[in-house]
Every structure is written in C-alpha cells, then in structure tokens.
Write a protein that holds these residues in place. Structure first.
Motif, short mmCIF file in Angstrom:
data_model
loop_
_atom_site.label_atom_id
_atom_site.label_comp_id
_atom_site.label_asym_id
_atom_site.label_seq_id
_atom_site.Cartn_x
_atom_site.Cartn_y
_atom_site.Cartn_z
N PRO A 1 0.81 -1.22 0.00
CA PRO A 1 0.00 0.00 0.00
C PRO A 1 0.85 1.27 0.00
CG PRO A 1 -0.89 -1.60 1.55
CD PRO A 1 0.43 -2.15 1.08
N PRO A 2 0.44 2.30 -0.75
CA PRO A 2 1.22 3.55 -0.81
C PRO A 2 1.45 4.19 0.55
CG PRO A 2 -0.44 3.52 -2.55
CD PRO A 2 -0.70 2.32 -1.69
N GLU A 3 0.47 4.07 1.47
CA GLU A 3 0.66 4.70 2.78
C GLU A 3 1.81 4.03 3.55
OE1 GLU A 3 -2.94 1.86 3.19
OE2 GLU A 3 -2.11 3.28 1.71
N ARG A 4 2.07 2.73 3.29
CA ARG A 4 3.20 2.07 3.94
C ARG A 4 4.52 2.60 3.37
NH1 ARG A 4 0.80 -2.98 5.42
NH2 ARG A 4 -1.31 -2.41 6.11
N PHE A 5 4.57 2.77 2.05
CA PHE A 5 5.76 3.38 1.47
C PHE A 5 5.94 4.80 2.02
CE2 PHE A 5 5.59 0.12 -1.89
CZ PHE A 5 6.94 -0.18 -2.01
N GLY A 6 4.83 5.51 2.21
CA GLY A 6 4.92 6.84 2.79
C GLY A 6 5.53 6.82 4.18
N ALA A 7 5.16 5.82 4.97
CA ALA A 7 5.72 5.69 6.32
C ALA A 7 7.22 5.41 6.27
CB ALA A 7 4.99 4.58 7.08
N VAL A 8 7.65 4.59 5.31
CA VAL A 8 9.08 4.31 5.16
C VAL A 8 9.81 5.58 4.73
CG1 VAL A 8 10.79 2.98 3.86
CG2 VAL A 8 8.69 1.88 4.64
N ALA A 9 9.22 6.31 3.78
CA ALA A 9 9.84 7.56 3.33
C ALA A 9 10.00 8.53 4.49
CB ALA A 9 8.98 8.19 2.23
N ARG A 10 8.99 8.64 5.33
CA ARG A 10 9.02 9.56 6.47
C ARG A 10 10.12 9.16 7.46
NH1 ARG A 10 4.09 9.48 6.91
NH2 ARG A 10 3.81 7.88 8.51
N ALA A 11 10.22 7.86 7.72
CA ALA A 11 11.23 7.39 8.67
C ALA A 11 12.64 7.62 8.14
CB ALA A 11 11.01 5.90 8.95
N LEU A 12 12.88 7.32 6.88
CA LEU A 12 14.23 7.44 6.33
C LEU A 12 14.61 8.90 6.11
CD1 LEU A 12 14.39 4.40 3.89
CD2 LEU A 12 15.07 4.55 6.29
N ALA A 13 13.64 9.73 5.74
CA ALA A 13 13.91 11.17 5.65
C ALA A 13 14.27 11.72 7.03
CB ALA A 13 12.71 11.90 5.06
N GLY A 14 13.58 11.23 8.05
CA GLY A 14 13.89 11.64 9.41
C GLY A 14 15.27 11.20 9.86
N ASP A 15 15.78 10.12 9.25
CA ASP A 15 17.13 9.65 9.56
C ASP A 15 18.20 10.43 8.81
OD1 ASP A 15 16.04 7.73 11.22
OD2 ASP A 15 16.23 6.08 9.78
N GLY A 16 17.78 11.36 7.96
CA GLY A 16 18.75 12.21 7.26
C GLY A 16 19.01 11.84 5.82
N TYR A 17 18.22 10.93 5.25
CA TYR A 17 18.43 10.52 3.86
C TYR A 17 17.57 11.35 2.90
CZ TYR A 17 20.83 6.51 5.79
OH TYR A 17 21.72 5.71 6.47
N GLU A 18 18.11 11.58 1.71
CA GLU A 18 17.31 12.14 0.62
C GLU A 18 16.52 10.99 0.00
OE1 GLU A 18 17.89 14.70 -3.50
OE2 GLU A 18 19.52 13.44 -2.79
N VAL A 19 15.21 11.14 -0.11
CA VAL A 19 14.34 10.05 -0.55
C VAL A 19 13.82 10.33 -1.95
CG1 VAL A 19 12.27 8.71 -0.07
CG2 VAL A 19 13.67 9.56 1.83
N LEU A 20 14.14 9.43 -2.90
CA LEU A 20 13.57 9.44 -4.24
C LEU A 20 12.39 8.47 -4.27
CD1 LEU A 20 16.82 9.08 -6.41
CD2 LEU A 20 15.83 11.18 -5.49
N VAL A 21 11.34 8.83 -5.00
CA VAL A 21 10.22 7.91 -5.24
C VAL A 21 10.11 7.74 -6.75
CG1 VAL A 21 7.81 7.37 -4.81
CG2 VAL A 21 9.07 8.78 -3.18
N THR A 22 10.48 6.56 -7.25
CA THR A 22 10.56 6.34 -8.69
C THR A 22 9.31 5.65 -9.20
OG1 THR A 22 11.72 4.23 -8.40
CG2 THR A 22 13.07 6.22 -8.61
N GLY A 23 9.02 5.88 -10.48
CA GLY A 23 7.86 5.23 -11.09
C GLY A 23 7.82 5.51 -12.58
N THR A 24 7.11 4.69 -13.30
CA THR A 24 6.86 4.91 -14.72
C THR A 24 5.70 5.88 -14.86
OG1 THR A 24 5.25 3.11 -14.89
CG2 THR A 24 7.58 2.54 -15.17
#
Length: 382
Positions: A225-248
């Motif tokens: 589910p997209p909201e789960r990916f959103g939660a991962v993005a939020r956690a990793l951005a909070g850890d200091g990473y630049e987050v890309l979300v790729t797609g066609t």
C-alpha cells in the motif's frame, strides 16, 4: 499469481553431471552465432543475465543475439556485457505485448528474416514454450534448446518447465543443455558513463545519502500500500536521507499517493530517467526499497542494497538468496483478501479448493511498515 505447468513430462536422461550446476549437455562445435529468446519484462531479463554470462564463457567467440523487445535494444546499445546485438521480435501472443505507438509486424516475416542470420544455436529462455518453441524451431538453427511445458512442442534439447523454481537457476539449467556451465548466480548489469551523466543531469549531485522507493508493480497483487511506502519515506527522511520515489508514467498516481502519505519532502521521479539513467540512479543509492518488480531486480543488479516486498510464491521464484546486502520480506497470504479463495490452487489441481479468483487486491498488504523500516535501517547501518 502462479501459472499452471505440468509435472508429468519425463526428465532428461542423456545429460552428464556438471561440477557447477546439475546435469549438462555437450557443447556444440563450430558455433558462430547464438539466438536467445527473452522478450519479456525488465525483471525477467535481469534473471536471465547469469545464463547469458554462462553462454559467453562457453562460446567466447560466438555472437550472442538477444531476441527481445525495443527496450532491450535501447538498453543494450553501447553497453558492455554478454549480449552483442538485439533483434526486436514483433508483438505476438505468448511472445510479448505491443508497446506504445508500435507498428504492427508479422511474426512469420520476422522468422523468415531471422533464418538468414544462420544461427548455430537457438535457445528458448522465455517460458513454457507453447508459443515460443515454434518460433525457436522456425529459426533453422543447427541445435535448438530450452524449456518445455506439457503443451509445448519439443526442441532438440529440452528440460521440463516447472513453475516453482528460482528464475536464475531455471535459465542456467536451460543453457547447460548446450554445455554452458554457470559462472555466477548473481545477475549483474554494467552501468555506463552515459547512464551516470544522465542521472547526474536529472538528479544533481547528492548533498546527503540517497535512498529510493519504488511503489509500483505491473501486477496489483504485488503492490504494497502507498501509505506504507509513505511511512518508510518519512522514517528514512527523518534519519537524514534524501528520498527518491521512482515510477513509470503509468505509476504516477501511485507515486503521488506515496508523496502525499510521506508528509515530508521527498523527490518524485516519474518518467524522468531512461532505463540506463534509472540504473545509474539506483547505483548511487545507499538503499532501494521496492515491491517485487523490475526496478527492484535492476537495483540489485547494479549493486544497490535492497529491501524487497514479496508475495511468498514470488519470493520462491524471484528473491535473491543473498543476505549481506539484501532483505526480501515475505507476505504469507495465500487466500484472496476479498473472497477468501485459495489462490495457490491453479498450480495444484489435485488439491481441493474454490477455483479461480477474479480479484486483484494486494497480497502483500499484511507486511507492516515497521518491519520494512527495521530491515532498511539494518542495511543502512551496515
């Protein structure tokens, strides 16, 4: 998610033991040109790379010609690796789907033209063979070899197609029929300077470590589910990473949902990179988190650590067995979350069950975000 195949074909009895991977056939003498049919999707092609490397090692002076799709030709232009040239196979049932704005062409005309190549070997690494084995046989090669399900005509040398087998091993066993023993079980794709230049032009130089999320997948049952990916993005951005979300381009809506669910600044990349540029972008990432999809396998093939989210049946066939840099996470759901149908039954006809399920709801939605975040942080810490 499974495709039926037979377990009633007789195993080969004329293969000799190989010290590397199971039984192997004799090498064919005086081989100058080899045709390999593998015209399906990105992940499927990545799985076949070790088999192509085995062919290159066994027949170092032969030209290896991939019978593929237009995107194969673009990807393989000026790229080092085991493929020398790509012949684009026209769309046909059981061979490949037509691409956008693709002109129709007759498969018979392609086969007639390909016969003039005078292939010495023609290998079917495409699937069960009902549609692809006649194409391979029509090329007029001295020796044909590959896979065969019950409904497929035989080739000169063939092994049984059994659905539940890791894809990399399946194709290594197929090329072993012509004496091409395995030299690696790890798919690897070279990234070129042009790929890196493209990624740099689009993404710029990173100011902090990057991670990428790929929330799309062709089969909706494989989409977390997209909201789960959103939660991962939020956690990793909070850890200091630049987050890309790729797609066609076809996955733009899914990417937008992930961006909205993240609630923090992330960088959507929808159709901004060619396949080579995407490979370079993933190569530069500290981690790629993805559904079981072509981009996940591409990321692993260019050396990126990965966290992959798999339905259990697909994990058997496609997840890397390596764990130093990769964490496949399995959903054990086997019954449709909508109607409760046992969706493993189509491959096990002797077992009682409910028949074919028409639904395409996610089979991996039970995987918690915390589990993926934990695996991601573990790999990033290493």
């Amino acid at each position: 998610m499974a495709t039926s195949s037979s377990a009633r074909l007789s195993p080969r009895r004329d293969l000799k033991p190989s010290p590397v991977l199971g039984p192997a056939g004799e090498r064919v003498p005086d081989v100058e040109r080899i045709a390999v049919l593998r015209a399906n999707a990105l992940g499927d092609f990545i799985f076949a790379l070790p088999a192509l490397e085995a062919l290159r090692a066994a027949y170092p002076s032969a030209e290896i010609v991939l019978l593929g799709a237009p995107w194969h030709a673009k990807l393989w232009r000026h790229r080092p690796g085991p493929v020398d040239r790509v012949l684009v196979v026209p769309p046909a049932p059981g061979i490949r789907e037509p691409g956008a704005d693709e002109e129709p062409a007759e498969l018979a005309g392609f086969v007639a033209a390909a016969r003039k190549e005078q292939f010495d070997l023609a290998l079917q690494l495409h699937g069960g063979g009902a549609n692809s084995n006649p194409l391979i046989a029509g090329l007029g090669a001295r020796v044909t070899a590959g896979l065969r399900a019950e409904d497929a005509p035989p080739l000169d040398r063939w092994i049984r197609y059994v659905y539940y087998q890791h894809e990399v091993i399946r194709y290594l066993e197929a090329v072993a029929l012509v004496g091409a023993e395995a030299v690696t079980i790890t798919p690897a794709l070279a990234v070129t300077d042009a790929d890196r230049a493209e990624a740099g032009d689009v993404l710029g130089e990173p100011t902090r470590p990057r991670v990428a999320l790929h929330p799309g997948a062709t089969d909706s049952r494989r989409r977390w589910p997209p909201e789960r990916f959103g939660a991962v993005a939020r956690a990793l951005a909070g850890d200091g990473y630049e987050v890309l979300v790729t797609g066609t381009p076809a996955e733009r809506e899914t990417v937008d949902e992930v961006v909205a669910a993240a609630g923090v600044p992330v960088r959507p990349q929808v159709g901004t990179l060619s396949l080579g540029g995407l490979a370079a972008a993933y190569e530069g990432c500290a981690l790629v988190v993805s559904n079981d999809s072509g981009p996940l396998h591409l990321a692993a093939a260019v050396g990126a650590p990965t966290v992959g989210i798999y339905w259990i049946g697909n994990l058997i066939n496609g997840a890397t067995p390596l764990r130093v840099r990769h964490r496949p996470i399995a959903s054990w759901t086997t019954h449709c979350p909508v109607c409760g149908t046992d969706c493993t039954r189509d491959i096990y006809p002797h077992r009682p069950g409910d028949g074919v399920c028409p639904h395409r709801d996610s089979f991996v939605a039970d995987v918690p975000a915390a589990e993926v975040v934990e695996a991601a942080r573990e790999l990033l810490a290493e």
